[in-house]
Design a protein around this motif. Structure first.
Motif, PDB file in Angstrom:
ATOM      1  N   ILE A   1      -5.451-119.619  21.065  1.00 25.45           N
ATOM      2  CA  ILE A   1      -4.053-119.981  21.324  1.00 25.45           C
ATOM      3  C   ILE A   1      -4.094-121.010  22.445  1.00 25.45           C
ATOM      4  O   ILE A   1      -4.455-120.690  23.577  1.00 25.45           O
ATOM      5  CB  ILE A   1      -3.208-118.769  21.752  1.00 25.45           C
ATOM      6  N   ARG A   2      -3.796-122.264  22.118  1.00 20.23           N
ATOM      7  CA  ARG A   2      -3.845-123.318  23.128  1.00 20.23           C
ATOM      8  C   ARG A   2      -2.612-123.246  24.015  1.00 20.23           C
ATOM      9  O   ARG A   2      -1.562-122.766  23.595  1.00 20.23           O
ATOM     10  CB  ARG A   2      -3.911-124.691  22.452  1.00 20.23           C
ATOM     11  N   ARG A   3      -2.758-123.764  25.233  1.00 19.18           N
ATOM     12  CA  ARG A   3      -1.679-123.737  26.216  1.00 19.18           C
ATOM     13  C   ARG A   3      -0.376-124.305  25.637  1.00 19.18           C
ATOM     14  O   ARG A   3       0.694-123.737  25.816  1.00 19.18           O
ATOM     15  CB  ARG A   3      -2.105-124.561  27.435  1.00 19.18           C
ATOM     16  N   GLU A   4      -0.505-125.409  24.884  1.00 20.74           N
ATOM     17  CA  GLU A   4       0.709-126.061  24.364  1.00 20.74           C
ATOM     18  C   GLU A   4       1.340-125.310  23.190  1.00 20.74           C
ATOM     19  O   GLU A   4       2.447-125.637  22.759  1.00 20.74           O
ATOM     20  CB  GLU A   4       0.426-127.525  23.976  1.00 20.74           C
ATOM     21  N   ASP A   5       0.647-124.290  22.674  1.00 20.69           N
ATOM     22  CA  ASP A   5       1.193-123.512  21.547  1.00 20.69           C
ATOM     23  C   ASP A   5       1.712-122.142  21.969  1.00 20.69           C
ATOM     24  O   ASP A   5       2.043-121.311  21.142  1.00 20.69           O
ATOM     25  CB  ASP A   5       0.119-123.331  20.460  1.00 20.69           C
ATOM     26  N   ILE A   6       1.769-121.904  23.292  1.00 17.59           N
ATOM     27  CA  ILE A   6       2.195-120.587  23.765  1.00 17.59           C
ATOM     28  C   ILE A   6       3.710-120.430  23.685  1.00 17.59           C
ATOM     29  O   ILE A   6       4.221-119.419  23.229  1.00 17.59           O
ATOM     30  CB  ILE A   6       1.686-120.343  25.210  1.00 17.59           C
TER      31      ILE A   6
ATOM     32  N   VAL B   1      -0.239-112.790  12.455  1.00 19.29           N
ATOM     33  CA  VAL B   1      -1.425-111.961  12.661  1.00 19.29           C
ATOM     34  C   VAL B   1      -1.316-111.190  13.971  1.00 19.29           C
ATOM     35  O   VAL B   1      -0.619-111.610  14.895  1.00 19.29           O
ATOM     36  CB  VAL B   1      -2.719-112.820  12.677  1.00 19.29           C
ATOM     37  N   THR B   2      -1.969-110.027  14.010  1.00 18.30           N
ATOM     38  CA  THR B   2      -2.058-109.257  15.246  1.00 18.30           C
ATOM     39  C   THR B   2      -3.455-109.489  15.794  1.00 18.30           C
ATOM     40  O   THR B   2      -4.435-109.357  15.062  1.00 18.30           O
ATOM     41  CB  THR B   2      -1.867-107.754  14.956  1.00 18.30           C
ATOM     42  N   CYS B   3      -3.555-109.873  17.063  1.00 15.88           N
ATOM     43  CA  CYS B   3      -4.881-110.146  17.607  1.00 15.88           C
ATOM     44  C   CYS B   3      -5.021-109.585  19.012  1.00 15.88           C
ATOM     45  O   CYS B   3      -4.030-109.219  19.652  1.00 15.88           O
ATOM     46  CB  CYS B   3      -5.181-111.639  17.579  1.00 15.88           C
ATOM     47  N   LYS B   4      -6.270-109.509  19.456  1.00 17.01           N
ATOM     48  CA  LYS B   4      -6.569-108.978  20.783  1.00 17.01           C
ATOM     49  C   LYS B   4      -7.186-110.087  21.620  1.00 17.01           C
ATOM     50  O   LYS B   4      -8.102-110.773  21.169  1.00 17.01           O
ATOM     51  CB  LYS B   4      -7.547-107.806  20.648  1.00 17.01           C
ATOM     52  N   VAL B   5      -6.661-110.276  22.833  1.00 14.25           N
ATOM     53  CA  VAL B   5      -7.160-111.337  23.703  1.00 14.25           C
ATOM     54  C   VAL B   5      -8.528-110.945  24.270  1.00 14.25           C
ATOM     55  O   VAL B   5      -8.693-109.855  24.816  1.00 14.25           O
ATOM     56  CB  VAL B   5      -6.168-111.603  24.856  1.00 14.25           C
ATOM     57  N   CYS B   6      -9.520-111.840  24.107  1.00 14.38           N
ATOM     58  CA  CYS B   6     -10.875-111.574  24.625  1.00 14.38           C
ATOM     59  C   CYS B   6     -11.079-112.254  25.958  1.00 14.38           C
ATOM     60  O   CYS B   6     -11.608-111.669  26.886  1.00 14.38           O
ATOM     61  CB  CYS B   6     -11.935-112.124  23.687  1.00 14.38           C
ATOM     62  N   SER B   7     -10.692-113.522  26.044  1.00 14.31           N
ATOM     63  CA  SER B   7     -10.909-114.264  27.292  1.00 14.31           C
ATOM     64  C   SER B   7      -9.841-115.339  27.425  1.00 14.31           C
ATOM     65  O   SER B   7      -9.245-115.770  26.431  1.00 14.31           O
ATOM     66  CB  SER B   7     -12.302-114.901  27.285  1.00 14.31           C
ATOM     67  N   ILE B   8      -9.600-115.756  28.660  1.00 12.90           N
ATOM     68  CA  ILE B   8      -8.618-116.816  28.904  1.00 12.90           C
ATOM     69  C   ILE B   8      -9.197-117.825  29.885  1.00 12.90           C
ATOM     70  O   ILE B   8     -10.070-117.494  30.679  1.00 12.90           O
ATOM     71  CB  ILE B   8      -7.281-116.257  29.469  1.00 12.90           C
TER      72      ILE B   8
ATOM     73  N   ARG C   1      -6.814-123.614  29.766  1.00 14.76           N
ATOM     74  CA  ARG C   1      -6.358-124.390  28.606  1.00 14.76           C
ATOM     75  C   ARG C   1      -6.006-123.549  27.382  1.00 14.76           C
ATOM     76  O   ARG C   1      -5.197-123.956  26.560  1.00 14.76           O
ATOM     77  CB  ARG C   1      -7.421-125.415  28.211  1.00 14.76           C
ATOM     78  N   PHE C   2      -6.629-122.383  27.244  1.00 15.67           N
ATOM     79  CA  PHE C   2      -6.358-121.581  26.045  1.00 15.67           C
ATOM     80  C   PHE C   2      -6.772-120.132  26.231  1.00 15.67           C
ATOM     81  O   PHE C   2      -7.461-119.790  27.190  1.00 15.67           O
ATOM     82  CB  PHE C   2      -7.059-122.173  24.814  1.00 15.67           C
ATOM     83  N   ALA C   3      -6.337-119.304  25.280  1.00 11.53           N
ATOM     84  CA  ALA C   3      -6.773-117.907  25.212  1.00 11.53           C
ATOM     85  C   ALA C   3      -7.601-117.749  23.947  1.00 11.53           C
ATOM     86  O   ALA C   3      -7.222-118.263  22.886  1.00 11.53           O
ATOM     87  CB  ALA C   3      -5.560-116.984  25.157  1.00 11.53           C
ATOM     88  N   LYS C   4      -8.731-117.062  24.055  1.00 11.83           N
ATOM     89  CA  LYS C   4      -9.565-116.753  22.887  1.00 11.83           C
ATOM     90  C   LYS C   4      -9.206-115.349  22.414  1.00 11.83           C
ATOM     91  O   LYS C   4      -9.094-114.435  23.229  1.00 11.83           O
ATOM     92  CB  LYS C   4     -11.049-116.767  23.271  1.00 11.83           C
ATOM     93  N   VAL C   5      -9.029-115.189  21.101  1.00 12.58           N
ATOM     94  CA  VAL C   5      -8.629-113.879  20.578  1.00 12.58           C
ATOM     95  C   VAL C   5      -9.480-113.482  19.372  1.00 12.58           C
ATOM     96  O   VAL C   5     -10.115-114.330  18.757  1.00 12.58           O
ATOM     97  CB  VAL C   5      -7.136-113.887  20.151  1.00 12.58           C
ATOM     98  N   HIS C   6      -9.452-112.190  19.072  1.00 16.67           N
ATOM     99  CA  HIS C   6      -9.999-111.681  17.817  1.00 16.67           C
ATOM    100  C   HIS C   6      -8.823-111.263  16.947  1.00 16.67           C
ATOM    101  O   HIS C   6      -7.960-110.515  17.408  1.00 16.67           O
ATOM    102  CB  HIS C   6     -10.916-110.475  18.060  1.00 16.67           C
ATOM    103  N   ILE C   7      -8.795-111.737  15.704  1.00 17.04           N
ATOM    104  CA  ILE C   7      -7.698-111.397  14.792  1.00 17.04           C
ATOM    105  C   ILE C   7      -8.010-110.040  14.146  1.00 17.04           C
ATOM    106  O   ILE C   7      -9.082-109.850  13.569  1.00 17.04           O
ATOM    107  CB  ILE C   7      -7.521-112.488  13.722  1.00 17.04           C
TER     108      ILE C   7
ATOM    109  N   VAL D   1      -1.604-120.219  31.184  1.00 15.67           N
ATOM    110  CA  VAL D   1      -2.207-119.235  30.274  1.00 15.67           C
ATOM    111  C   VAL D   1      -2.283-117.856  30.926  1.00 15.67           C
ATOM    112  O   VAL D   1      -1.936-116.845  30.327  1.00 15.67           O
ATOM    113  CB  VAL D   1      -3.606-119.697  29.796  1.00 15.67           C
ATOM    114  N   TYR D   2      -2.715-117.807  32.206  1.00 20.69           N
ATOM    115  CA  TYR D   2      -2.907-116.489  32.829  1.00 20.69           C
ATOM    116  C   TYR D   2      -1.585-115.783  33.123  1.00 20.69           C
ATOM    117  O   TYR D   2      -1.568-114.587  33.407  1.00 20.69           O
ATOM    118  CB  TYR D   2      -3.795-116.590  34.074  1.00 20.69           C
TER     119      TYR D   2
END
Length: 192
Positions: A100-105, A68-75, A78-84, A115-116
């Motif tokens: 996207i959790r830190r351990e899945d980056i 998926v292509t997504c846009k990062v909204c906030s970080i 521990r994780f990044a929040k995105v919109h798909i 994350v940052y």
């Protein structure tokens, strides 16, 4: 008979038919696994095959394993929040949220990931759906493959940055470098 069905709807008793595509069997019933049209096909063996076909206008949903292509909204740490925004190359009609959790980056040195230093709000990221999350609206995503990660990022000057390594991007105007989890982009995924 073609009539619209919603996901999870009971279609018929399991002994009356064979479960075809777009259906599953639960508690002695064949149920619809997606929203679409019910189709019954008669088979020579006796039992008709029941399947549900997604109609072209119905919502495409991000599925486990989909890119998926997504846009990062906030970080946060521990994780990044995105919109798909896209599943593959298909734009979504409504917004789905993902995390996207830190351990899945990254695939390696997961404990050292920050994350940052991987994403910033506004980045366009290619990710893979790894689970449908707790609430249906929040998908868990991963960028742990080389092809996944940031594809488009803007510098503080508002200019689209150029990837210079797998972990850095540079502003072509100011030459400032920023850390990112950079995707090794395959051309078929580029949506600018």
């Amino acid at each position: 008979s073609v009539s619209p069905r919603s996901a999870g709807e009971r279609l018929c008793r399991a002994e009356e038919a064979t479960a075809g595509s777009g259906t599953y069997t639960r508690h002695g019933f064949i149920c619809s696994s997606l929203a679409g049209c019910l189709e019954k096909r008669s088979e020579d063996s006796g039992l008709p095959v029941v399947s549900v076909v997604r109609d072209a206008t119905s919502q495409l949903l991000p599925d486990v394993g989909a890119v998926v292509t997504c846009k990062v909204c906030s970080i946060n740490s521990r994780f990044a929040k995105v919109h798909i925004l896209y599943v593959g190359s298909t734009p979504l009609k409504s917004t789905f949220r993902g995390t996207i959790r830190r351990e899945d980056i990254r695939a390696t040195e997961k404990d050292k990931v920050e994350v940052y230093k991987s994403f910033r709000p506004g980045d366009i990221v290619l990710a893979k759906v790894i689970s449908l999350g707790d609430a249906q609206s929040n998908y868990l995503l991963s960028t742990a493959e080389n092809e996944l990660g940031v594809v488009v990022a803007r510098s503080e000057a508002g200019v689209q940055m150029v990837p210079i390594s797998w972990c850095e991007m540079q502003c072509p105007q100011t030459h400032t470098k920023d850390f990112r989890k950079v995707a090794r982009v395959q051309p078929q995924f580029l949506q600018t």
